[in-house]
Motif scaffolding. Structure first.
Motif, PDB file in Angstrom:
ATOM      1  N   ARG A   6       0.857  -1.188   0.000  1.00 20.19           N
ATOM      2  CA  ARG A   6       0.000   0.000   0.000  1.00 20.19           C
ATOM      3  C   ARG A   6       0.893   1.239   0.000  1.00 20.19           C
ATOM      4  O   ARG A   6       1.852   1.324   0.786  1.00 20.19           O
ATOM      5  N   CYS A   7       0.560   2.179  -0.892  1.00 26.62           N
ATOM      6  CA  CYS A   7       1.341   3.418  -0.981  1.00 26.62           C
ATOM      7  C   CYS A   7       0.710   4.468  -0.073  1.00 26.62           C
ATOM      8  O   CYS A   7      -0.458   4.349   0.291  1.00 26.62           O
ATOM      9  N   ASP A   8       1.453   5.496   0.272  1.00 24.36           N
ATOM     10  CA  ASP A   8       0.912   6.571   1.116  1.00 24.36           C
ATOM     11  C   ASP A   8      -0.253   7.292   0.436  1.00 24.36           C
ATOM     12  O   ASP A   8      -1.085   7.910   1.097  1.00 24.36           O
ATOM     13  N   CYS A   9      -0.289   7.244  -0.916  1.00 18.63           N
ATOM     14  CA  CYS A   9      -1.370   7.918  -1.635  1.00 18.63           C
ATOM     15  C   CYS A   9      -2.665   7.128  -1.555  1.00 18.63           C
ATOM     16  O   CYS A   9      -3.707   7.630  -1.976  1.00 18.63           O
ATOM     17  N   GLY A  10      -2.634   5.864  -1.064  1.00 13.91           N
ATOM     18  CA  GLY A  10      -3.853   5.089  -0.894  1.00 13.91           C
ATOM     19  C   GLY A  10      -4.006   3.936  -1.877  1.00 13.91           C
ATOM     20  O   GLY A  10      -4.871   3.093  -1.699  1.00 13.91           O
ATOM     21  N   ARG A  11      -3.168   3.891  -2.933  1.00 16.88           N
ATOM     22  CA  ARG A  11      -3.289   2.804  -3.908  1.00 16.88           C
ATOM     23  C   ARG A  11      -2.692   1.511  -3.339  1.00 16.88           C
ATOM     24  O   ARG A  11      -1.697   1.556  -2.618  1.00 16.88           O
ATOM     25  N   GLU A  12      -3.314   0.383  -3.722  1.00 15.44           N
ATOM     26  CA  GLU A  12      -2.774  -0.930  -3.337  1.00 15.44           C
ATOM     27  C   GLU A  12      -2.398  -1.664  -4.609  1.00 15.44           C
ATOM     28  O   GLU A  12      -3.158  -1.674  -5.570  1.00 15.44           O
ATOM     29  N   ALA A  46       7.570   3.404  -4.051  1.00 13.80           N
ATOM     30  CA  ALA A  46       6.214   3.968  -4.085  1.00 13.80           C
ATOM     31  C   ALA A  46       5.414   3.212  -5.140  1.00 13.80           C
ATOM     32  O   ALA A  46       5.961   2.358  -5.849  1.00 13.80           O
ATOM     33  N   CYS A  47       4.125   3.542  -5.256  1.00 17.62           N
ATOM     34  CA  CYS A  47       3.327   2.927  -6.325  1.00 17.62           C
ATOM     35  C   CYS A  47       3.733   3.560  -7.663  1.00 17.62           C
ATOM     36  O   CYS A  47       4.376   4.613  -7.684  1.00 17.62           O
ATOM     37  N   ILE A  48       3.325   2.918  -8.764  1.00 16.28           N
ATOM     38  CA  ILE A  48       3.815   3.374 -10.073  1.00 16.28           C
ATOM     39  C   ILE A  48       3.354   4.794 -10.410  1.00 16.28           C
ATOM     40  O   ILE A  48       4.177   5.620 -10.813  1.00 16.28           O
ATOM     41  N   PRO A  49       2.060   5.133 -10.198  1.00 15.52           N
ATOM     42  CA  PRO A  49       1.650   6.517 -10.484  1.00 15.52           C
ATOM     43  C   PRO A  49       2.425   7.554  -9.684  1.00 15.52           C
ATOM     44  O   PRO A  49       2.772   8.620 -10.213  1.00 15.52           O
ATOM     45  N   CYS A  50       2.722   7.259  -8.400  1.00 12.07           N
ATOM     46  CA  CYS A  50       3.482   8.217  -7.579  1.00 12.07           C
ATOM     47  C   CYS A  50       4.917   8.322  -8.074  1.00 12.07           C
ATOM     48  O   CYS A  50       5.513   9.396  -8.113  1.00 12.07           O
ATOM     49  N   MET A  51       5.484   7.168  -8.442  1.00  6.55           N
ATOM     50  CA  MET A  51       6.896   7.111  -8.827  1.00  6.55           C
ATOM     51  C   MET A  51       7.156   7.862 -10.128  1.00  6.55           C
ATOM     52  O   MET A  51       8.164   8.531 -10.286  1.00  6.55           O
TER      53      MET A  51
HETATM   54 ZN   LIG Z   1       1.268   6.260  -4.500  1.00  2.62          ZN
END
Ligand SMILES: [Zn+2]
Ligand SMILES: [Zn+2]
Length: 260
Positions: free
Chosen positions: A32-38, A61-66
């Motif tokens: 789970r990323c800090d932005c809420g995506r799993e 991080a998750c891909i969209p955040c990264m």
């Molecule tokens: Zn994220």
């Protein structure tokens, strides 16, 4: 080695969810990323030890955040295979922008570069008859396809109308000058064209023009009134002329009788 509950950068490992179905049987983790995506990441992507944390496959991080936002529309990138553009539509816009930038750069260097390039292409086709034949075939096919595509036709028409709107005064002045210069030639050509036109064609043209006129009369009541008024005026005029002619002939008869 358990990674559950550990945190690396913005992402937290939640639990072990299974294995990849390959020979290595690599573990898969739900993160789970800090932005809420799993998301489900393979073991390889998680910086589980100090040496692996330095490798380029480790993620924090998750891909969209990264990846950050799309460079064209600013939206998030969710596809792991895409680099910095979110969708095919954005890619098209991006490539268009790039080619436009190249065009403007070249134009700044040499204002006539596109004409030169077109001339080079024509020269090449002149030198190679085989290539010329192929090119002609290709163009014919493409134009046939485009003619059948209503969307393309509408787009072309809109483009043309926009261009005309921008260059209206210039175009009108040009054609006016040209017609004044070549008036006699044009008239002669039209006369010759009419003379050589087959009877059937002339009939067809006449019928077409008549149908157009009738349609216009039906559609536009103002035009209809105008035409009607014109017809009445011409009838009146001809009737008056007829009356005058009759009177004149009567006077002639009377004069002749008086002279006798
Ligand atoms: Zn994220
Ligand atoms: Zn985008």
């Amino acid at each position: 080695m358990t990674l559950e509950g550990k945190k690396f950068g913005k992402m937290t490992v939640i639990q072990h969810v299974g294995c990849k179905l390959n020979r290595k049987r690599e573990k898969l983790w739900l993160i789970r990323c800090d932005c809420g995506r799993e998301e489900i990441y393979p073991n390889n992507w998680i910086p589980y030890c100090e040496s692996h944390a330095k490798s380029h496959s480790a993620k924090y991080a998750c891909i969209p955040c990264m990846k950050g936002p799309c460079t064209v529309c600013g939206g998030p990138i969710t596809d792991p295979n895409k680099t910095n553009i979110c969708s095919p539509e954005c890619k098209k816009i991006d490539s268009n922008n790039r080619s436009l930038a190249i065009y403007h750069k070249k134009k700044a260097e040499d204002p006539n570069f596109s004409q030169k390039r077109a001339q080079q292409r024509l020269d090449y086709l002149e030198r190679n008859p085989d290539a010329k034949r192929k090119h002609k075939e290709y163009m014919r096919k493409r134009s046939a396809q485009q003619r059948l595509d209503p969307e393309y036709r509408a787009k072309q028409k809109q483009n043309w109308l926009d261009w005309y709107d921008r260059n209206k005064d210039h175009v009108k002045a040009y054609y006016k000058a040209w017609h004044e210069e070549n008036r006699e030639r044009v008239n002669e050509y039209l006369r010759e064209y009419k003379r050589q036109m087959p009877e059937e064609q002339r009939k067809r043209y006449y019928e077409r023009d008549r149908a157009k006129l009738l349609q216009k009369l039906r559609d536009d009541p103002d035009y209809y009134k105008k035409v009607l008024a014109g017809q009445r005026a011409s009838k009146q005029k001809s009737a008056q002329e007829k009356d005058i002619a009759e009177l004149l002939s009567m006077f002639q008869v009377i004069e002749e009788k008086l002279n006798e």
